[in-house]
Design an enzyme around this catalytic site. Structure first.
Site, PDB file in Angstrom:
ATOM      1  N   GLU A  44       0.687  -1.146   0.040  1.00 28.69           N
ATOM      2  CA  GLU A  44      -0.129   0.061   0.093  1.00 28.69           C
ATOM      3  C   GLU A  44       0.670   1.119   0.070  1.00 28.69           C
ATOM      4  OE1 GLU A  44      -4.043   0.429   2.182  1.00 28.69           O
ATOM      5  OE2 GLU A  44      -3.264  -1.633   3.010  1.00 28.69           O
TER       6      GLU A  44
ATOM      7  N   HIS B 194       8.014 -26.905   2.921  1.00 29.07           N
ATOM      8  CA  HIS B 194       7.346 -28.077   2.448  1.00 29.07           C
ATOM      9  C   HIS B 194       6.616 -27.831   1.064  1.00 29.07           C
ATOM     10  CE1 HIS B 194       7.317 -30.682   5.982  1.00 29.07           C
ATOM     11  NE2 HIS B 194       7.479 -29.842   6.570  1.00 29.07           N
TER      12      HIS B 194
ATOM     13  N   LYS C  53     -13.189  -0.473  -5.653  1.00 30.65           N
ATOM     14  CA  LYS C  53     -14.413  -0.489  -5.099  1.00 30.65           C
ATOM     15  C   LYS C  53     -15.476   0.115  -5.911  1.00 30.65           C
ATOM     16  CE  LYS C  53     -12.496  -0.474  -0.362  1.00 30.65           C
ATOM     17  NZ  LYS C  53     -12.349   0.378   1.146  1.00 30.65           N
TER      18      LYS C  53
END
Length: 358
Positions: free
Chosen positions: A236, A252, A346
Site C-alpha cells: 500500500e 514443504h 471499489k
C-alpha cells in the site's frame, strides 16, 4: 540531495512520515482511552472470539492472536470476508473492527452475527457500524478517525489486546505497551527522516529492496503476523509487490520455487524477521531456507526485534517495516498515502454488482 533525505514536500503530501513517527503517541493515547472506557462484554465466558475485519483493521486482530495464541484458553478466529464460518454461534463473541465504520464486508459480518444471535462488540471511528451498534445497544469502543486505517494500527491494536485481557485470556498488556511506547520513541531517532541514510537502517533496507520483489520470511507465529503487516505496508505505501511466508510450512512447498535460478530470482530480496523467542529449530529452518534463496541469486537481509516483552518486540518489527515502506515509496517516486487502485476497484465493484452490493 538524496531522495531519502527530508523535506519530502509533495512526495509525501499527506504526511505519512508524521503518522509513523506518531506511533508512540498513538500507543499512549490508546492506553488512556482503554482505561477511561473499558470493554463492556455482552457474554461472560465465550468459547470463541470471532474477529471480523479487513485490511488495516484486520491486522490488529492477527497480531493480537499471534501475541497470545500459545497462552489463550480458547481460540480466536479472524474472518477477512463477508460471511462467518458455521462455527460462529451464540457461544462466541463477535468483535467487528472497521476503522471507517463503513467497510462493506464488516457490515455484512455484523448483519450475519445479529441473525445468528451472536453477542457483538465493535471497534470503529464512526460510520454505519457505530450507528448499528447504537441502535442495537451493542458496545462500541470508539477511536479517533481521520487517518488511513493502516496508519492507525496501534490505535486499534492496543484496545484489541485489552479486550482479550478483559476476557481473561492473557495477562494485562499495559506494561508491554508502555515499554513499546518508550522503545519506539527512542528508535524513531534512528529510523525517522532526520537520521541520514548512512546511519538509518530503514533507509538502507529500503534502498536494497527498491525495484525488487520482496519476500518476507518468518520463524514463529508472532513474526509471521508481523510479516503480513510488512507485506501490506510494502503493497500500500510503496505500491510494490511483496509476499510473506512462515517456516516450517514454506519448507514443504515454497522452497522448491528456489530450485531454478533465473532473472526473477536475481531480482528478488528475502527479508528474514528474527525474534529472541524464535524456536531453535524454526530459526535453523529460516537460515537454511535463506541459503537456498541466496544460491538462486536472491539478496538476503536479516532484521531483528528489539525489546523485552513480546508486545515491544513485535511493535519494534512493525515500526521498522512501516518506516521501510515509507522510504520505498519515496524511492519508487510515489506518494505513500493514496491507494488509487483500491478506490478504483471499489467503484468498479459497486458498478458491476449494483446497489444491493454497493
Amino acid at each position: 540531495m538524496s531522495e531519502l533525505e527530508p523535506p519530502y514536500g509533495a512526495r509525501d503530501r499527506h504526511d505519512m512520515a508524521g503518522r509513523i513517527a506518531a506511533i508512540p503517541r498513538h500507543i499512549t493515547e490508546a492506553l488512556g482511552r482503554s482505561a477511561r472506557n473499558p470493554w463492556r462484554l455482552p457474554v461472560r465466558e465465550p468459547t470463541l472470539l470471532a474477529f471480523g475485519g479487513m485490511g488495516g483493521s484486520a491486522i490488529a486482530g492477527e497480531l493480537t492472536w499471534a501475541l497470545v495464541a500459545d497462552r489463550a484458553p480458547h481460540p480466536m478466529l479472524i474472518a477477512r470476508d463477508d460471511h462467518w464460518p458455521a462455527c460462529v454461534g451464540s457461544h462466541a463473541l463477535a468483535l467487528l473492527s472497521s476503522y471507517s465504520g463503513d467497510t462493506a464486508e464488516t457490515l455484512a459480518l455484523y448483519r450475519e452475527a445479529a441473525a445468528r444471535r451472536v453477542p457483538r462488540v465493535a471497534l470503529t471511528s464512526g460510520g454505519t457500524l457505530e450507528k448499528w451498534c447504537d441502535r442495537d445497544e451493542a458496545y462500541v469502543h470508539r477511536v479517533p478517525g481521520g487517518s488511513p486505517p493502516r496508519a492507525a494500527l496501534f490505535t486499534v491494536w492496543v484496545p484489541v489486546t485489552r479486550l482479550v485481557h478483559a476476557l481473561g485470556w492473557c495477562d494485562d498488556p499495559r506494561h508491554g505497551w508502555e515499554e513499546a511506547a518508550t522503545l519506539l520513541e527512542r528508535r524513531n531517532a534512528l529510523l525517522a527522516p532526520p537520521a541520514p541514510e548512512t546511519q538509518n537502517p530503514a533507509k538502507q533496507l529500503a534502498r536494497a529492496l527498491a525495484g525488487r520483489f520482496v519476500m518476507i520470511y518468518a520463524a514463529s507465529e508472532r513474526s509471521a503476523a508481523v510479516a503480513t503487516r510488512w507485506r501490506q505496508q510494502v503493497n500500500e505505501n510503496a505500491k510494490q509487490l511483496a509476499h510473506a511466508a512462515q517456516v516450517p510450512e514454506l519448507d514443504h512447498n515454497e522452497i522448491v520455487g528456489w530450485e531454478r535460478g533465473g532473472e526473477f530470482h536475481a531480482r528478488a530480496s528475502v527479508v528474514l524477521l528474527r525474534d529472541a523467542e524464535d524456536p531453535a529449530d524454526a530459526a535453523l529452518r529460516l537460515e537454511l531456507t535463506a541459503d537456498d534463496a541466496a544460491r538462486a541469486g536472491a539478496q538476503v537481509h536479516e532484521v531483528h526485534s528489539e525489546g523485552g516483552s513480546r508486545i515491544a518486540r513485535m511493535a519494534s518489527l512493525v515500526q521498522l517495516g512501516d518506516w521501510t515502506s515509507l522510504y520505498l515509496a519515496l524511492l519508487n517516486g510515489v506518494d505513500p498515502t493514496p491507494i488509487a487502485s483500491i478506490d478504483a476497484f471499489k467503484r468498479r465493484l459497486g458498478e458491476a454488482a449494483g446497489p444491493a452490493r454497493a
